[in-house]
Scaffold this motif. Structure first.
Motif, PDB file in Angstrom:
ATOM      1  N   ILE A  92       0.833  -1.215   0.000  1.00  0.00           N
ATOM      2  CA  ILE A  92       0.000   0.000   0.000  1.00  0.00           C
ATOM      3  C   ILE A  92       0.860   1.254   0.000  1.00  0.00           C
ATOM      4  N   ILE A  93       1.954   1.248   0.764  1.00  0.00           N
ATOM      5  CA  ILE A  93       2.742   2.465   0.981  1.00  0.00           C
ATOM      6  C   ILE A  93       3.742   2.724  -0.140  1.00  0.00           C
ATOM      7  N   ARG A  94       4.411   1.673  -0.625  1.00  0.00           N
ATOM      8  CA  ARG A  94       5.512   1.901  -1.565  1.00  0.00           C
ATOM      9  C   ARG A  94       4.987   2.423  -2.907  1.00  0.00           C
ATOM     10  N   PRO A  95       5.809   3.163  -3.656  1.00  0.00           N
ATOM     11  CA  PRO A  95       5.386   3.705  -4.945  1.00  0.00           C
ATOM     12  C   PRO A  95       5.008   2.593  -5.913  1.00  0.00           C
ATOM     13  N   PRO A  96       4.040   2.855  -6.779  1.00  0.00           N
ATOM     14  CA  PRO A  96       3.620   1.812  -7.737  1.00  0.00           C
ATOM     15  C   PRO A  96       4.706   1.502  -8.756  1.00  0.00           C
ATOM     16  N   LYS A  97       4.748   0.262  -9.181  1.00  0.00           N
ATOM     17  CA  LYS A  97       5.702  -0.191 -10.186  1.00  0.00           C
ATOM     18  C   LYS A  97       4.937  -0.815 -11.350  1.00  0.00           C
ATOM     19  N   VAL A  98       5.596  -0.883 -12.483  1.00  0.00           N
ATOM     20  CA  VAL A  98       5.027  -1.582 -13.633  1.00  0.00           C
ATOM     21  C   VAL A  98       5.848  -2.836 -13.884  1.00  0.00           C
ATOM     22  N   ARG A  99       5.177  -3.878 -14.371  1.00  0.00           N
ATOM     23  CA  ARG A  99       5.854  -5.129 -14.694  1.00  0.00           C
ATOM     24  C   ARG A  99       6.186  -5.136 -16.186  1.00  0.00           C
ATOM     25  N   PHE A 100       7.475  -5.122 -16.477  1.00  0.00           N
ATOM     26  CA  PHE A 100       7.937  -5.146 -17.857  1.00  0.00           C
ATOM     27  C   PHE A 100       9.342  -5.735 -17.855  1.00  0.00           C
TER      28      PHE A 100
END
Length: 266
Positions: free
Chosen positions: A227-235
């Motif tokens: 919830i807290i950590r910045p969002p990431k993208v999977r690539f």
């Protein structure tokens, strides 16, 4: 061809059925997603039946619903075994053995009630299906995928432990009192609140408490991190294979390779 020279359509029918089942399980088109949504709805209904079991078990309809669910689970197992590449591969799948145990608890509810908590694992299967990711993508919430999966894992563990505690220690209490006590104990243990007004007796109770605290707090922290950590993208990086990157990443932070991360055009 059979012995009289006519085409053997049974093989084609089985092959077509196998491909249809595989399409339902792994497909991402609208038709497959509708079937996956229906199966997910049935799984949620099975979980609801499990949660309402303490209130329904003394009624005449309990065994009827129980055996109807057993027929459904048995049909699902038969379909998945037909779609599997081989029987060996089918038997190596963890959900195969989970569903076999679930089927046994449904067929013998009085004997195997202690293992009824395994029915919650079907919600975990929803989180692993293509349906969840595709629905989140269509609603523009794909960046919340890790949070959603962490929530599902936490909920599955919460109700699995609650079910085990209920069937092992509070099953003989009237109505839903025992289930509420089991849920209250599980939440208090996972959050390490430890009020102490409800404790589990004996060695099994102590080991259950230790296991719940160790695994539960780990999942709780994992959920908080998601919830807290910045969002990431999977690539996957074409050069080094790193899977997760910042949403605005241009170069891979591990090897510096130029990325070309696709977006939704927003």
């Amino acid at each position: 061809m059979d012995s009289q020279g006519t085409p053997d359509t049974s093989r084609f029918d089985i092959a077509s059925l196998r491909e249809t089942i595989r399409r339902i399980a792994r497909g991402r088109d609208t038709w497959a997603l509708r079937w996956q949504a229906l199966l997910a709805f049935v799984d949620i209904c099975i979980l609801a039946f499990f949660l309402l079991g303490p209130y329904l078990r003394d009624g005449p309809s309990y065994l009827i619903i129980d055996y109807m669910i057993a027929v459904w689970v048995g049909a699902e197992l038969a379909a998945r075994s037909l779609a599997a590449p081989s029987l060996g591969r089918f038997l190596k799948m963890p959900m195969t053995w989970v569903d076999l145990f679930i089927l046994a608890t449904l067929l013998f509810p009085d004997t195997l009630f202690n293992f009824a908590f395994l029915r919650v694992m079907r919600i975990w299967a929803i989180g692993r299906s293509p349906l969840l990711k595709e629905v989140m993508r269509r609603f523009g919430c794909l960046h919340l995928e890790d949070v959603t999966r962490a929530c599902l894992n936490f909920i599955v563990f919460l109700f699995m432990v609650t079910g085990f505690v209920y069937t092992s220690f509070f099953y003989n209490r009237p109505g839903g009192e025992g289930f509420v006590d089991a849920l209250y104990f599980t939440v208090a243990t996972i959050t390490t609140t430890g009020f102490g007004d409800i404790t589990l007796p004996g060695t099994l109770g102590k080991l259950t408490s230790v296991f719940t605290m160790i695994i539960g707090i780990s999942l709780f922290v994992r959920l908080a991190q998601a919830i807290i950590r910045p969002p990431k993208v999977r690539f996957p990086c074409p050069e080094c294979g790193l899977q997760r990157h910042d949403t605005d990443a241009v170069h891979c932070k591990a090897c510096g390779h130029l990325l070309n991360i696709p977006d939704e055009g927003d």
